[in-house]
Design a protein around this motif. Structure first.
Motif, PDB file in Angstrom:
ATOM      1  N   VAL A 166       3.680 -21.676   4.573  1.00  0.00           N
ATOM      2  CA  VAL A 166       4.071 -21.907   5.964  1.00  0.00           C
ATOM      3  C   VAL A 166       3.341 -20.913   6.871  1.00  0.00           C
ATOM      4  N   LYS A 167       2.242 -21.363   7.468  1.00  0.00           N
ATOM      5  CA  LYS A 167       1.366 -20.473   8.243  1.00  0.00           C
ATOM      6  C   LYS A 167       2.056 -19.856   9.451  1.00  0.00           C
ATOM      7  N   GLN A 168       3.032 -20.572  10.012  1.00  0.00           N
ATOM      8  CA  GLN A 168       3.724 -20.053  11.211  1.00  0.00           C
ATOM      9  C   GLN A 168       4.579 -18.830  10.889  1.00  0.00           C
ATOM     10  N   TYR A 169       4.839 -18.601   9.615  1.00  0.00           N
ATOM     11  CA  TYR A 169       5.692 -17.479   9.210  1.00  0.00           C
ATOM     12  C   TYR A 169       4.943 -16.584   8.220  1.00  0.00           C
ATOM     13  N   LEU A 170       3.783 -16.084   8.660  1.00  0.00           N
ATOM     14  CA  LEU A 170       2.918 -15.287   7.790  1.00  0.00           C
ATOM     15  C   LEU A 170       3.609 -14.034   7.264  1.00  0.00           C
ATOM     16  N   HIS A 171       4.364 -13.362   8.124  1.00  0.00           N
ATOM     17  CA  HIS A 171       5.033 -12.129   7.707  1.00  0.00           C
ATOM     18  C   HIS A 171       5.980 -12.399   6.548  1.00  0.00           C
ATOM     19  N   GLU A 172       6.779 -13.475   6.674  1.00  0.00           N
ATOM     20  CA  GLU A 172       7.729 -13.838   5.617  1.00  0.00           C
ATOM     21  C   GLU A 172       7.006 -14.275   4.341  1.00  0.00           C
ATOM     22  N   GLU A 173       5.873 -14.971   4.516  1.00  0.00           N
ATOM     23  CA  GLU A 173       5.083 -15.389   3.350  1.00  0.00           C
ATOM     24  C   GLU A 173       4.535 -14.158   2.614  1.00  0.00           C
ATOM     25  N   TYR A 174       3.957 -13.200   3.351  1.00  0.00           N
ATOM     26  CA  TYR A 174       3.417 -11.993   2.733  1.00  0.00           C
ATOM     27  C   TYR A 174       4.512 -11.227   2.009  1.00  0.00           C
ATOM     28  N   TYR A 175       5.663 -11.121   2.680  1.00  0.00           N
ATOM     29  CA  TYR A 175       6.797 -10.419   2.065  1.00  0.00           C
ATOM     30  C   TYR A 175       7.218 -11.127   0.777  1.00  0.00           C
ATOM     31  N   GLY A 176       7.212 -12.463   0.809  1.00  0.00           N
ATOM     32  CA  GLY A 176       7.574 -13.249  -0.368  1.00  0.00           C
ATOM     33  C   GLY A 176       6.645 -12.972  -1.538  1.00  0.00           C
ATOM     34  N   PHE A 177       5.350 -12.911  -1.284  1.00  0.00           N
ATOM     35  CA  PHE A 177       4.384 -12.624  -2.352  1.00  0.00           C
ATOM     36  C   PHE A 177       4.615 -11.241  -2.952  1.00  0.00           C
ATOM     37  N   VAL A 178       4.893 -10.239  -2.102  1.00  0.00           N
ATOM     38  CA  VAL A 178       5.122  -8.867  -2.586  1.00  0.00           C
ATOM     39  C   VAL A 178       6.427  -8.805  -3.381  1.00  0.00           C
ATOM     40  N   ARG A 179       7.484  -9.379  -2.847  1.00  0.00           N
ATOM     41  CA  ARG A 179       8.795  -9.352  -3.505  1.00  0.00           C
ATOM     42  C   ARG A 179       8.755 -10.032  -4.869  1.00  0.00           C
ATOM     43  N   GLU A 180       7.976 -11.108  -4.955  1.00  0.00           N
ATOM     44  CA  GLU A 180       7.933 -11.872  -6.204  1.00  0.00           C
ATOM     45  C   GLU A 180       7.307 -11.093  -7.359  1.00  0.00           C
ATOM     46  N   SER A 181       6.480 -10.099  -7.073  1.00  0.00           N
ATOM     47  CA  SER A 181       5.921  -9.272  -8.148  1.00  0.00           C
ATOM     48  C   SER A 181       7.042  -8.606  -8.934  1.00  0.00           C
ATOM     49  N   VAL A 182       8.021  -8.082  -8.210  1.00  0.00           N
ATOM     50  CA  VAL A 182       9.173  -7.447  -8.854  1.00  0.00           C
ATOM     51  C   VAL A 182      10.031  -8.508  -9.547  1.00  0.00           C
ATOM     52  N   ALA A 183      10.256  -9.631  -8.857  1.00  0.00           N
ATOM     53  CA  ALA A 183      11.108 -10.692  -9.401  1.00  0.00           C
ATOM     54  C   ALA A 183      10.525 -11.304 -10.678  1.00  0.00           C
ATOM     55  N   VAL A 184       9.204 -11.452 -10.708  1.00  0.00           N
ATOM     56  CA  VAL A 184       8.549 -12.001 -11.909  1.00  0.00           C
ATOM     57  C   VAL A 184       8.747 -11.064 -13.095  1.00  0.00           C
ATOM     58  N   TRP A 185       8.559  -9.756 -12.870  1.00  0.00           N
ATOM     59  CA  TRP A 185       8.750  -8.799 -13.960  1.00  0.00           C
ATOM     60  C   TRP A 185      10.209  -8.730 -14.399  1.00  0.00           C
ATOM     61  N   TYR A 186      11.114  -8.872 -13.456  1.00  0.00           N
ATOM     62  CA  TYR A 186      12.539  -8.909 -13.802  1.00  0.00           C
ATOM     63  C   TYR A 186      12.815 -10.095 -14.725  1.00  0.00           C
ATOM     64  N   GLU A 187      12.216 -11.235 -14.395  1.00  0.00           N
ATOM     65  CA  GLU A 187      12.411 -12.451 -15.206  1.00  0.00           C
ATOM     66  C   GLU A 187      11.798 -12.279 -16.595  1.00  0.00           C
ATOM     67  N   ILE A 188      10.621 -11.659 -16.654  1.00  0.00           N
ATOM     68  CA  ILE A 188       9.960 -11.423 -17.946  1.00  0.00           C
ATOM     69  C   ILE A 188      10.806 -10.498 -18.823  1.00  0.00           C
ATOM     70  N   LEU A 189      11.276  -9.399 -18.240  1.00  0.00           N
ATOM     71  CA  LEU A 189      12.072  -8.432 -19.000  1.00  0.00           C
ATOM     72  C   LEU A 189      13.405  -9.021 -19.435  1.00  0.00           C
ATOM     73  N   LYS A 190      13.987  -9.854 -18.567  1.00  0.00           N
ATOM     74  CA  LYS A 190      15.262 -10.514 -18.905  1.00  0.00           C
ATOM     75  C   LYS A 190      15.068 -11.442 -20.104  1.00  0.00           C
ATOM     76  N   THR A 191      13.929 -12.143 -20.116  1.00  0.00           N
ATOM     77  CA  THR A 191      13.618 -13.045 -21.233  1.00  0.00           C
ATOM     78  C   THR A 191      13.400 -12.259 -22.521  1.00  0.00           C
ATOM     79  N   LEU A 192      12.646 -11.155 -22.428  1.00  0.00           N
ATOM     80  CA  LEU A 192      12.348 -10.337 -23.612  1.00  0.00           C
ATOM     81  C   LEU A 192      13.601  -9.708 -24.213  1.00  0.00           C
ATOM     82  N   THR A 193      14.521  -9.283 -23.353  1.00  0.00           N
ATOM     83  CA  THR A 193      15.734  -8.615 -23.839  1.00  0.00           C
ATOM     84  C   THR A 193      16.788  -9.600 -24.340  1.00  0.00           C
ATOM     85  N   SER A 194      16.563 -10.892 -24.071  1.00  0.00           N
ATOM     86  CA  SER A 194      17.549 -11.894 -24.522  1.00  0.00           C
ATOM     87  C   SER A 194      17.321 -12.317 -25.965  1.00  0.00           C
ATOM     88  N   PHE A 195      16.190 -11.918 -26.543  1.00  0.00           N
ATOM     89  CA  PHE A 195      15.888 -12.298 -27.941  1.00  0.00           C
ATOM     90  C   PHE A 195      16.633 -11.388 -28.912  1.00  0.00           C
TER      91      PHE A 195
END
Length: 195
Positions: A166-195
């Motif tokens: 959504v080009k009209q909301y560049l700030h929110e898009e940039y924030y989303g990309f940065v935030r997702e780095s942490v969220a992706v690793w959280y998801e990876i670690l959650k998956t690894l610890t569930s085994f």
């Protein structure tokens, strides 16, 4: 003191490298995602302002409508429960929006119990199982797709992806990309610890 400084700098460099690689992976996945003809389209939930989809949610719904109109899938599953400040559930707002655009009501299925991406997909999978659907196109913002992919894989959803930016909301898009780095690793670690 020098040894401590050296360890600190090495640790910082490692963290920066991990962040950069993760961010690149998120961006590449979002840009390269291509939908495949499927049994249904899953629109991941997003905020509703009163009774109406927020700009990000509206763009996700517009993409789902475009895919539906072009014959990629016959059914659309819209996700999301009723959150704070929302008069109706995200799923209900999404369904109303799509029906107004011309989708027949019987082809818009509501998943209105979820409060997270994981629950969006978990409860959508249950709808898919009930309906006999074998495949889905998952629609969200580009920055959200890699994490959605990790969750869909965990839930064994046969899926392809389509992302919006959504080009009209560049700030929110940039924030989303940065935030997702942490969220992706959280998801990876959650998956690894569930085994």
């Amino acid at each position: 003191m020098r040894k401590f400084l050296k360890i600190s700098l090495c640790t910082l460099a490692t963290v920066i490298l991990i962040f950069a690689v993760t961010e690149a992976s998120i961006i590449i996945f979002g840009i390269s995602a291509k939908p495949k003809k499927s049994d249904c389209i899953i629109v991941l939930g997003c905020a509703v302002y009163g009774d109406f989809p927020s700009p990000f949610f509206r763009e996700r719904l517009n993409r789902a409508f475009e895919l539906y109109k072009n014959g990629y899938a016959r059914y659309i599953i819209v996700c999301g429960a009723k959150g704070p400040g929302e008069n109706i559930s995200e799923a209900e707002a999404g369904k109303r929006y799509l029906v107004e655009m011309g989708v027949l009501p019987e082809f818009v299925l509501k998943e209105d119990k979820s409060f997270s991406t994981y629950e969006n997909l978990l409860y959508s999978k249950r709808i898919m199982n009930k309906k006999g659907f074998k495949s889905a196109i998952i629609v969200s913002n580009m920055f959200h797709l890699e994490r959605a992919h990790l969750i869909a894989k965990k839930l064994k959803i046969n899926s392809s992806f389509s992302g919006v930016y959504v080009k009209q909301y560049l700030h929110e898009e940039y924030y989303g990309f940065v935030r997702e780095s942490v969220a992706v690793w959280y998801e990876i670690l959650k998956t690894l610890t569930s085994f």
